[in-house]
Design a protein around this motif. Sequence first.
Motif, PDB file in Angstrom:
ATOM      1  N   SER A  10       0.965   8.600  12.759  1.00  0.00           N
ATOM      2  CA  SER A  10       0.950   9.794  11.784  1.00  0.00           C
ATOM      3  C   SER A  10      -0.753   9.185  10.717  1.00  0.00           C
ATOM      4  CB  SER A  10       1.843   8.994  10.400  1.00  0.00           C
ATOM      5  OG  SER A  10       3.247   9.684  11.184  1.00  0.00           O
ATOM      6  N   SER A  11      -0.304   9.192   9.454  1.00  0.00           N
ATOM      7  CA  SER A  11      -1.792   8.706   9.087  1.00  0.00           C
ATOM      8  C   SER A  11      -1.675   8.676   7.387  1.00  0.00           C
ATOM      9  CB  SER A  11      -3.168   8.972   9.961  1.00  0.00           C
ATOM     10  OG  SER A  11      -3.699  10.780   9.315  1.00  0.00           O
ATOM     11  N   PHE A  12      -2.199   8.316   6.799  1.00  0.00           N
ATOM     12  CA  PHE A  12      -2.832   8.188   5.745  1.00  0.00           C
ATOM     13  C   PHE A  12      -3.951   8.461   5.224  1.00  0.00           C
ATOM     14  CE2 PHE A  12       1.787   6.918   5.706  1.00  0.00           C
ATOM     15  CZ  PHE A  12       2.446   6.815   5.466  1.00  0.00           C
ATOM     16  N   SER A  13      -4.537   9.062   4.843  1.00  0.00           N
ATOM     17  CA  SER A  13      -6.183   8.723   3.911  1.00  0.00           C
ATOM     18  C   SER A  13      -6.825   9.475   3.165  1.00  0.00           C
ATOM     19  CB  SER A  13      -6.722   9.931   5.701  1.00  0.00           C
ATOM     20  OG  SER A  13      -6.810  11.398   6.035  1.00  0.00           O
ATOM     21  N   GLY A  14      -7.769   9.020   2.622  1.00  0.00           N
ATOM     22  CA  GLY A  14      -8.556   9.310   1.230  1.00  0.00           C
ATOM     23  C   GLY A  14      -9.787   9.256   1.116  1.00  0.00           C
ATOM     24  N   TYR A  15     -10.166  10.714   0.891  1.00  0.00           N
ATOM     25  CA  TYR A  15     -11.753  11.166   0.296  1.00  0.00           C
ATOM     26  C   TYR A  15     -12.089  11.632  -0.668  1.00  0.00           C
ATOM     27  CZ  TYR A  15     -14.334  15.122   1.452  1.00  0.00           C
ATOM     28  OH  TYR A  15     -16.243  15.463   2.103  1.00  0.00           O
ATOM     29  N   SER A  16     -13.264  10.734  -0.817  1.00  0.00           N
ATOM     30  CA  SER A  16     -13.758  11.570  -2.332  1.00  0.00           C
ATOM     31  C   SER A  16     -14.879  12.397  -2.360  1.00  0.00           C
ATOM     32  CB  SER A  16     -14.484  10.338  -3.130  1.00  0.00           C
ATOM     33  OG  SER A  16     -13.020   9.752  -3.493  1.00  0.00           O
ATOM     34  N   LYS A  33       9.800  13.401   6.872  1.00  0.00           N
ATOM     35  CA  LYS A  33      10.808  12.805   5.725  1.00  0.00           C
ATOM     36  C   LYS A  33      11.020  10.882   5.693  1.00  0.00           C
ATOM     37  CE  LYS A  33      14.365  16.214   5.233  1.00  0.00           C
ATOM     38  NZ  LYS A  33      15.997  16.591   5.660  1.00  0.00           N
ATOM     39  N   LYS A  34       9.943  10.679   6.403  1.00  0.00           N
ATOM     40  CA  LYS A  34      10.084   9.223   6.533  1.00  0.00           C
ATOM     41  C   LYS A  34       8.788   9.054   5.465  1.00  0.00           C
ATOM     42  CE  LYS A  34      13.210   7.545  10.413  1.00  0.00           C
ATOM     43  NZ  LYS A  34      12.839   7.388  11.567  1.00  0.00           N
ATOM     44  N   ALA A  35       7.431  10.003   6.069  1.00  0.00           N
ATOM     45  CA  ALA A  35       6.399   9.220   5.341  1.00  0.00           C
ATOM     46  C   ALA A  35       6.051  10.056   3.695  1.00  0.00           C
ATOM     47  CB  ALA A  35       5.543  10.195   6.481  1.00  0.00           C
ATOM     48  N   LEU A  36       7.116  11.143   3.866  1.00  0.00           N
ATOM     49  CA  LEU A  36       6.696  11.979   2.436  1.00  0.00           C
ATOM     50  C   LEU A  36       6.855  10.146   1.382  1.00  0.00           C
ATOM     51  CD1 LEU A  36       6.217  13.443  -0.035  1.00  0.00           C
ATOM     52  CD2 LEU A  36       8.393  13.895   0.396  1.00  0.00           C
ATOM     53  N   PRO A  37       7.748   9.410   1.147  1.00  0.00           N
ATOM     54  CA  PRO A  37       8.233   8.569   0.591  1.00  0.00           C
ATOM     55  C   PRO A  37       6.774   7.313   0.325  1.00  0.00           C
ATOM     56  CG  PRO A  37       9.582   8.798   2.117  1.00  0.00           C
ATOM     57  CD  PRO A  37       9.211   9.947   2.350  1.00  0.00           C
ATOM     58  N   ILE A  38       6.434   7.561   1.414  1.00  0.00           N
ATOM     59  CA  ILE A  38       5.446   5.895   1.544  1.00  0.00           C
ATOM     60  C   ILE A  38       4.342   6.232   1.841  1.00  0.00           C
ATOM     61  CG2 ILE A  38       4.125   5.058   3.148  1.00  0.00           C
ATOM     62  CD1 ILE A  38       6.423   4.983   5.441  1.00  0.00           C
ATOM     63  N   PHE A  39       3.577   7.873   0.874  1.00  0.00           N
ATOM     64  CA  PHE A  39       2.518   8.485   0.766  1.00  0.00           C
ATOM     65  C   PHE A  39       2.649   8.452  -0.656  1.00  0.00           C
ATOM     66  CE2 PHE A  39       1.002  12.655  -0.662  1.00  0.00           C
ATOM     67  CZ  PHE A  39      -0.642  12.456  -0.925  1.00  0.00           C
ATOM     68  N   LEU A  40       4.036   8.927  -1.051  1.00  0.00           N
ATOM     69  CA  LEU A  40       4.136   8.918  -2.839  1.00  0.00           C
ATOM     70  C   LEU A  40       3.799   7.774  -3.448  1.00  0.00           C
ATOM     71  CD1 LEU A  40       7.001  11.917  -2.968  1.00  0.00           C
ATOM     72  CD2 LEU A  40       4.525  11.917  -3.339  1.00  0.00           C
ATOM     73  N   ASP A  41       4.594   6.361  -2.373  1.00  0.00           N
ATOM     74  CA  ASP A  41       4.276   5.052  -2.879  1.00  0.00           C
ATOM     75  C   ASP A  41       3.337   4.263  -3.031  1.00  0.00           C
ATOM     76  OD1 ASP A  41       5.967   3.298  -3.978  1.00  0.00           O
ATOM     77  OD2 ASP A  41       5.225   1.816  -2.109  1.00  0.00           O
ATOM     78  N   THR A  42       2.200   4.627  -2.082  1.00  0.00           N
ATOM     79  CA  THR A  42       1.108   4.219  -1.697  1.00  0.00           C
ATOM     80  C   THR A  42      -0.195   4.956  -2.952  1.00  0.00           C
ATOM     81  OG1 THR A  42       0.541   5.423  -0.311  1.00  0.00           O
ATOM     82  CG2 THR A  42       1.230   3.494   0.595  1.00  0.00           C
ATOM     83  N   GLU A 140      11.030  14.635  -8.330  1.00  0.00           N
ATOM     84  CA  GLU A 140      11.741  13.714  -8.582  1.00  0.00           C
ATOM     85  C   GLU A 140      10.184  11.643  -8.948  1.00  0.00           C
ATOM     86  OE1 GLU A 140      14.672  12.275  -6.128  1.00  0.00           O
ATOM     87  OE2 GLU A 140      16.149  13.611  -6.347  1.00  0.00           O
ATOM     88  N   SER A 141       9.053  11.702  -8.604  1.00  0.00           N
ATOM     89  CA  SER A 141       8.145  11.512  -8.331  1.00  0.00           C
ATOM     90  C   SER A 141       6.733  12.223  -8.894  1.00  0.00           C
ATOM     91  CB  SER A 141       6.917  11.215  -6.610  1.00  0.00           C
ATOM     92  OG  SER A 141       7.143  12.646  -6.338  1.00  0.00           O
TER      93      SER A 141
END
Length: 197
Positions: A10-16, A33-42, A140-141
């Motif tokens: 998986s990956s999490f990335s930002g772009y501007s 389902k495991k990636a989504l909570p990490i994504f929202l929390d970060t 919920e977030s």
Amino acid sequence: IQQFNYETQSSFSGYSRKDSASYTVNAIDYHFKKALPIFLDTFLNPSFDDKQIQLILQDYQQEIQHAKNDPMAILQKAACDYAYKNTPYEKSIIPTEQTLPLITKENLQNEHKKILNSNRITVIAVGNFNIAHLKKALNESLGKLPRSPYTPSPTYPISIQEGNTEFIFSKNAQNTAYIGEIFNYPTMTDTDYFAAN
């Protein structure tokens, strides 16, 4: 997070860009389902770790030094300076020697608070996942974020004037010529934008 990304690919990335920014999670359906909570929390609760901020500042400092000595980077900067002159896009989204000292933990935290406004956020989801689960997690977030007044900045059409030529000498180019041409480009709201990409 790095371990999770490694184990699940998986990956999490930002772009501007000059008129928008995005934060993205990319995961196969099985791990979503495991990636989504990490994504929202970060996104909602970044750590603003002092060590990580220092590493980012060091990386930017190296980029600034590299850009001063790289003929291609000099060419790109000259093209942007010309194309965006007298528009809001004239300011770079990449830190400069003048703006680098403004990147402090306090300033980052203050800017992050401004982003947490549901009127500034759009969610785009693509994939084969449980829509009811996604909606519940988002409500919920992100759904609990305040709705503060927000007006997006207008897009400014950039009109390139023909016939202007600029020569820049760079000793690092040695016997190589770096030539660039800039041309008018559709705005993000133009029907030709995606075709032009």
